[in-house]
Design an enzyme around this catalytic site. Structure first.
Site, PDB file in Angstrom:
ATOM      1  N   GLU A   2       4.251   7.237   7.759  1.00 43.86           N
ATOM      2  CA  GLU A   2       4.524   6.899   6.359  1.00 43.86           C
ATOM      3  C   GLU A   2       3.223   6.887   5.574  1.00 43.86           C
ATOM      4  O   GLU A   2       2.151   6.610   6.127  1.00 43.86           O
ATOM      5  CB  GLU A   2       5.163   5.506   6.256  1.00 43.86           C
ATOM      6  CG  GLU A   2       6.509   5.368   6.928  1.00 43.86           C
ATOM      7  CD  GLU A   2       7.011   3.929   6.913  1.00 43.86           C
ATOM      8  OE1 GLU A   2       8.179   3.723   7.284  1.00 43.86           O
ATOM      9  OE2 GLU A   2       6.239   3.016   6.532  1.00 43.86           O
ATOM     10  N   ARG A   6      -0.812  -8.180  14.498  1.00 48.25           N
ATOM     11  CA  ARG A   6      -1.397  -6.840  14.376  1.00 48.25           C
ATOM     12  C   ARG A   6      -1.035  -6.100  15.658  1.00 48.25           C
ATOM     13  O   ARG A   6      -1.627  -6.318  16.707  1.00 48.25           O
ATOM     14  CB  ARG A   6      -2.914  -6.936  14.182  1.00 48.25           C
ATOM     15  CG  ARG A   6      -3.558  -5.655  13.683  1.00 48.25           C
ATOM     16  CD  ARG A   6      -5.020  -5.887  13.337  1.00 48.25           C
ATOM     17  NE  ARG A   6      -5.183  -6.749  12.180  1.00 48.25           N
ATOM     18  CZ  ARG A   6      -5.128  -6.342  10.918  1.00 48.25           C
ATOM     19  NH1 ARG A   6      -4.888  -5.063  10.653  1.00 48.25           N
ATOM     20  NH2 ARG A   6      -5.302  -7.194   9.930  1.00 48.25           N
ATOM     21  N   GLU A  13       5.308  -2.356  -0.713  1.00 48.18           N
ATOM     22  CA  GLU A  13       4.004  -2.345  -1.364  1.00 48.18           C
ATOM     23  C   GLU A  13       4.229  -2.163  -2.860  1.00 48.18           C
ATOM     24  O   GLU A  13       4.938  -1.242  -3.286  1.00 48.18           O
ATOM     25  CB  GLU A  13       3.148  -1.202  -0.826  1.00 48.18           C
ATOM     26  CG  GLU A  13       1.682  -1.290  -1.169  1.00 48.18           C
ATOM     27  CD  GLU A  13       0.881  -2.120  -0.166  1.00 48.18           C
ATOM     28  OE1 GLU A  13      -0.329  -2.301  -0.398  1.00 48.18           O
ATOM     29  OE2 GLU A  13       1.459  -2.587   0.831  1.00 48.18           O
ATOM     30  N   LYS A  27      -2.781   2.536  11.868  1.00 44.92           N
ATOM     31  CA  LYS A  27      -3.137   3.060  10.538  1.00 44.92           C
ATOM     32  C   LYS A  27      -4.262   4.073  10.680  1.00 44.92           C
ATOM     33  O   LYS A  27      -5.205   3.888  11.448  1.00 44.92           O
ATOM     34  CB  LYS A  27      -3.517   1.936   9.577  1.00 44.92           C
ATOM     35  CG  LYS A  27      -4.656   1.043  10.009  1.00 44.92           C
ATOM     36  CD  LYS A  27      -4.876  -0.065   8.971  1.00 44.92           C
ATOM     37  CE  LYS A  27      -5.905  -1.075   9.425  1.00 44.92           C
ATOM     38  NZ  LYS A  27      -6.110  -2.154   8.425  1.00 44.92           N
ATOM     39  N   GLU A  61      -4.089   5.838   0.785  1.00 44.27           N
ATOM     40  CA  GLU A  61      -5.252   5.628   1.652  1.00 44.27           C
ATOM     41  C   GLU A  61      -5.187   6.458   2.928  1.00 44.27           C
ATOM     42  O   GLU A  61      -6.203   6.722   3.554  1.00 44.27           O
ATOM     43  CB  GLU A  61      -5.361   4.155   2.037  1.00 44.27           C
ATOM     44  CG  GLU A  61      -5.671   3.226   0.885  1.00 44.27           C
ATOM     45  CD  GLU A  61      -5.811   1.789   1.358  1.00 44.27           C
ATOM     46  OE1 GLU A  61      -6.913   1.225   1.192  1.00 44.27           O
ATOM     47  OE2 GLU A  61      -4.832   1.232   1.900  1.00 44.27           O
ATOM     48  N   LYS A  80       0.369   5.382   3.453  1.00 48.07           N
ATOM     49  CA  LYS A  80      -0.199   4.034   3.323  1.00 48.07           C
ATOM     50  C   LYS A  80      -0.639   3.858   1.874  1.00 48.07           C
ATOM     51  O   LYS A  80      -1.636   4.430   1.440  1.00 48.07           O
ATOM     52  CB  LYS A  80      -1.388   3.825   4.270  1.00 48.07           C
ATOM     53  CG  LYS A  80      -1.915   2.396   4.241  1.00 48.07           C
ATOM     54  CD  LYS A  80      -3.105   2.212   5.146  1.00 48.07           C
ATOM     55  CE  LYS A  80      -3.479   0.742   5.223  1.00 48.07           C
ATOM     56  NZ  LYS A  80      -3.645   0.083   3.918  1.00 48.07           N
ATOM     57  N   ARG A  93       1.187 -11.279   1.016  1.00 53.20           N
ATOM     58  CA  ARG A  93       1.003 -11.213   2.474  1.00 53.20           C
ATOM     59  C   ARG A  93       0.552 -12.555   3.033  1.00 53.20           C
ATOM     60  O   ARG A  93       0.684 -12.807   4.234  1.00 53.20           O
ATOM     61  CB  ARG A  93      -0.024 -10.134   2.836  1.00 53.20           C
ATOM     62  CG  ARG A  93      -1.389 -10.353   2.239  1.00 53.20           C
ATOM     63  CD  ARG A  93      -2.332  -9.214   2.569  1.00 53.20           C
ATOM     64  NE  ARG A  93      -2.703  -9.223   3.971  1.00 53.20           N
ATOM     65  CZ  ARG A  93      -3.155  -8.158   4.627  1.00 53.20           C
ATOM     66  NH1 ARG A  93      -3.257  -6.995   4.008  1.00 53.20           N
ATOM     67  NH2 ARG A  93      -3.500  -8.225   5.891  1.00 53.20           N
ATOM     68  N   ARG A 143       0.752  -5.904  -0.856  1.00 49.71           N
ATOM     69  CA  ARG A 143       1.894  -6.117   0.039  1.00 49.71           C
ATOM     70  C   ARG A 143       2.778  -7.212  -0.551  1.00 49.71           C
ATOM     71  O   ARG A 143       2.295  -8.243  -1.024  1.00 49.71           O
ATOM     72  CB  ARG A 143       1.381  -6.547   1.419  1.00 49.71           C
ATOM     73  CG  ARG A 143       2.453  -6.660   2.515  1.00 49.71           C
ATOM     74  CD  ARG A 143       2.753  -5.330   3.131  1.00 49.71           C
ATOM     75  NE  ARG A 143       3.605  -5.446   4.316  1.00 49.71           N
ATOM     76  CZ  ARG A 143       3.158  -5.419   5.567  1.00 49.71           C
ATOM     77  NH1 ARG A 143       1.859  -5.289   5.808  1.00 49.71           N
ATOM     78  NH2 ARG A 143       3.999  -5.492   6.580  1.00 49.71           N
TER      79      ARG A 143
END
EC number: 6.5.1.1
Length: 790
Positions: free
Chosen positions: A442, A614, A497, A620, A596, A444, A465, A449
């Site tokens: 997807e 995480r 986002e 990412k 990004e 970024k 977030r 967030r």
């Protein structure tokens, strides 16, 4: 009836005897006052008019004689010869203090009328009450001493600890705040995580065994919180207000308190020192944990006119009642800077372990190898989906730790921590990690967030977030979702986002543009920066939680629940492929439209939503960082070095730090002097000058060879890019994780931007720094810095 004024007795005490006699003399006088209060007015008049001494004169004479016998008549050397008490003169011939004429109160000043409606007590009842009062004070004193002598028991291994031997109060009595403060003091001398967890565990067990209803307040104070994060409840007090409260509570001037704070760098130590030098004639009731916690919540609720004054007075009332080490930790709690080397996660682990020892409801599941570790894991996991102590703690007490996942579930209206991705450095690495696994890529997006809750009553709540309530910041988001959700949707939780968007040019705008929007109470008609919602996950739909479902199912639910409207609401652009060339083209396309890079996610295997984690199941990939450390890092400027040459007048370089969550400390990671335009350097220097402090904070970890010119309060977060990470003998980031004695530093760091959406404690953690280091392709012993880095 006439009675003796105790205050007038006490005023004459300093002029009659030395300080060592005061305690003996005052107790005698209080008893005398009660006896004389029962004399008839006529009797007093006869005694006063008689040539014989009055009852009062006789009592005072006896008291003086007794005091002289108990204390030798010597010069008081404990105070300066130039300092005299009020009402004293110095006899030049005798060289000793005598009482000057006129300092004794007149007889009529010692007598005051008593209401006729008051029934005088008999001498017997008066003496009996005096005995009870004295016994109560002695009991309180002994309880405090007993607590201090026993507090070391908390360091025992939980298997060897007996809560009944630790408690110094009766079952059902409120837990003394001193108990928690002494436990904190014990922890302050420890550095090992296991020992700290044991102390917290045993402290909580003692509360459970004596006063379980105080456990919620104890847990909140231990976590240095007063309410769940999403409620947005804060004390809202600045350092200047706390300084005023300390100065008024302990009889100090504000300038004196400020000076000591500059010297010590810790208002808590200032408060403790001020209390230790203050004497009190009448001690307030001892503080309890519940009293402190309830007062904190009352302080947070104060608003409107004179709210600062009201907050200060509430703080002052608490400070006046403190003793021993209580002022230190009460002040730090007020500052929300406990800094004891443990985090909320440690408190949760201790709570889970304490529940095991208190377990009366059920046994651990079969084949549980370590009940303590499993219980800690359960409580931590439950807290990620329901971060509310007010719900978790009672459920723990009533249903037990093993049933906690059943009794505490993901709830609409309570935000959970977002699932996060780990950085990677290239498409080949992605394919290597996700071998034989279906994954999706997807875009970024570079925005904010957001977790959006749509309630069954038709209202919205929008959270950041960090669980901060942003509903008032994005009224346009709520309007768009109301319009674009399908009629069948009655409630949902959306992970997305929010991105600044130019609808005329159909273009994504940089994050810096989004950050210019007002943060609170935004009027839709005043909005100048439009936003688009890019949705990528559905966590809850129509009463059903979806976090245990795989991403494929969650995404299908998302697509079925909304209509897209370009520029207002869109699904995150995605592609499912394991072709390296196709993924590379998709990465390039994401950068071309202002993103990004990519987020890569497992689709149907190991694809549940993992709150506040995480995860290796999300990666990412940022285009700009494929040739560097794989990601940018968010760091806190804690010090600076004066500029030279063309940088004279501004700071030439800054010392940056990451944050260790478990130890609650900032650890130096690099010096930075590049990436600044002249305007940016002026702006950052100007901003940080107002944050200069005299000495480094106790929770700063910096190598001895680093000697900055100025130190700062930790207030800003800077996003920084670097070439790579190295083992460093100079810096302290992640010391003990990768190398037992050395830290990690950034090579060739460059400033990208200031992260105004993050708090210092939300900077990149030392654990993340260690992960980035270990993920480097070329990780070998020679990758070490021998000196300082610029």
């Amino acid at each position: 009836m006439l009675a003796i004024r105790s205050s007038n007795y006490l005023r004459c005490i300093p002029s009659l005897c030395t300080k060592t006699q005061i305690s003996q003399f005052s107790s005698v006088l209080i008893s005398f006052s009660r006896q004389i209060s029962h004399l008839r007015l006529s009797s007093c008049h006869r005694a006063m008019s008689s040539s014989r001494p009055s009852a009062f004169d006789a009592l005072m004479s006896n008291a003086r004689a007794a005091a002289k016998k108990k204390t030798p008549q010597t010069t008081n050397l404990s105070r300066s010869p130039n300092k005299r008490k009020i009402g004293e003169t110095q006899d030049a011939n005798l060289g000793k203090t005598i009482v000057s004429e006129g300092t004794l109160p007149k007889t009529e000043d010692l007598l005051e009328p008593v209401s006729d409606s008051a029934n005088p007590r008999s001498d017997t009842s008066s003496i009996a009450e005096d005995s009870k009062t004295g016994a109560k004070k002695a009991k309180t004193l002994s309880k405090t001493d007993e607590m201090k002598s026993k507090i070391g028991l908390l360091k025992k291994k939980p298997n060897d600890f007996d809560p009944e031997k630790m408690s110094c109060w009766e079952k059902g009595e409120r837990v003394p705040f001193l108990f928690v403060a002494l436990a904190f003091d014990l922890i302050s001398n420890e550095s090992g995580r296991i020992v700290i967890t044991d102390i917290l565990c045993n402290m909580l067990r003692t509360v459970i065994a004596t006063t379980p209803e105080d456990l919620v307040a104890t847990v909140y104070l231990s976590a240095n919180e007063i309410a769940p994060a999403h409620e947005g409840v804060e004390l809202g007090i600045g350092e200047s207000t706390i300084i005023k409260a300390i100065s008024e509570a302990f009889g100090r001037t504000e300038d004196h308190v400020k000076k000591q704070n500059t010297e010590l760098g810790d208002l808590g130590l200032v408060a403790k020192g001020s209390r230790s030098t203050q004497t009190m004639m009448f001690k307030p009731e001892p503080l309890t944990v519940v009293k402190v916690f309830d007062t904190f919540r009352q302080i947070a609720k104060e608003s409107g006119k004179d709210s600062n004054e009201k907050k200060k007075n509430r703080m002052k009332a608490l400070l006046v009642a403190t003793t021993d080490c209580e002022p230190l930790y009460l002040t730090r709690l007020l500052q929300a800077k406990l800094r004891l080397g443990f985090s909320g996660q440690t408190v949760l682990a201790a709570l889970g372990q304490a529940a095991v020892y208190n377990e009366e409801h059920s046994k651990p599941p079969p084949n549980t190898k370590s009940p303590l570790e499993e219980a800690a894991k359960i409580v931590k996991q439950v807290f990620t989906v329901l971060p509310v102590y007010d719900i978790i703690v009672p459920a723990l007490l009533s249903g037990g730790v093993w049933n906690l996942p059943k009794t505490c579930n993901f709830t609409l209206g309570v935000p959970i921590g977002p699932m996060l991705a780990k950085p990677t450095k290239g498409v080949a690495e992605i394919l290597n990690k996700f071998q034989d696994i279906v994954f999706t890529c997807e875009y970024k997006y570079d925005g904010e967030r957001a977790q959006i809750h749509f309630m069954e009553d038709g209202t919205f709540e929008i959270y950041s977030r960090n669980a901060e309530r942003n509903t008032g910041k994005y009224p346009d988001v709520a309007l768009a979702l109301s319009r674009l959700k399908k009629p069948s949707v009655k409630s949902f939780i959306l992970d997305c986002e929010v991105v600044a968007f130019d609808r005329e040019k159909k273009k994504i705008l940089p994050f810096q543009i989004l950050s210019t929007r007002a943060r609170k109470n935004v009027n839709v008609n005043d909005i100048k920066v439009g936003v688009c919602i890019f949705a990528f996950d559905m966590l809850y739909l129509n009463g059903q939680q979806l976090i245990q479902e795989n991403l494929k199912i969650r995404r299908e639910k998302l697509y079925e629940s909304f209509e897209e409207d370009p520029g207002y609401f869109q699904f995150a652009t995605a592609v499912t492929s394991n072709d390296i060339d196709e993924i590379q083209k998709f990465l390039d396309a994401s950068v071309d439209v202002g993103c990004e890079g990519l987020i890569i996610k497992t689709l149907d295997s190991d694809a549940t939503y993992e709150p506040a984690k995480r995860s290796n199941n999300w990666l990412k990939l940022k285009k700009d960082y494929m040739d560097s450390i794989g990601d940018s890092v968010d760091l806190v400027p804690i010090a600076a070095f004066h500029g030279r040459g063309k940088r004279t007048g501004v700071y030439g370089a800054f010392l940056l730090a990451c944050y260790d969550v478990d130890k609650e400390e900032f650890q130096s990671i690099c010096k930075i002097g590049t990436g600044f335009s002249d305007a940016m350097l002026d702006e950052r220097s100007s901003s940080l000058r107002s944050q200069v402090i005299a000495t480094p904070k106790q929770y700063y970890r910096v190598g001895d060879s680093l000697n900055p010119d100025v130190w700062f309060e930790p207030t800003e977060v800077w996003e920084v890019k670097a070439a790579d990470l190295t083992i460093s003998p100079v810096h302290r980031a992640a010391t003990g994780i990768v190398d037992p004695d050395k830290g990690i530093s950034l090579r060739f760091p460059r400033l990208l931007r200031v992260r105004e959406d993050k708090k210092p404690e939300e900077a990149t953690s030392s654990e993340q720094i260690a992960d980035l280091y270990q993920a480097q392709k070329h990780n070998h012993p020679s990758n070490e810095v021998k000196g300082d880095d610029d």
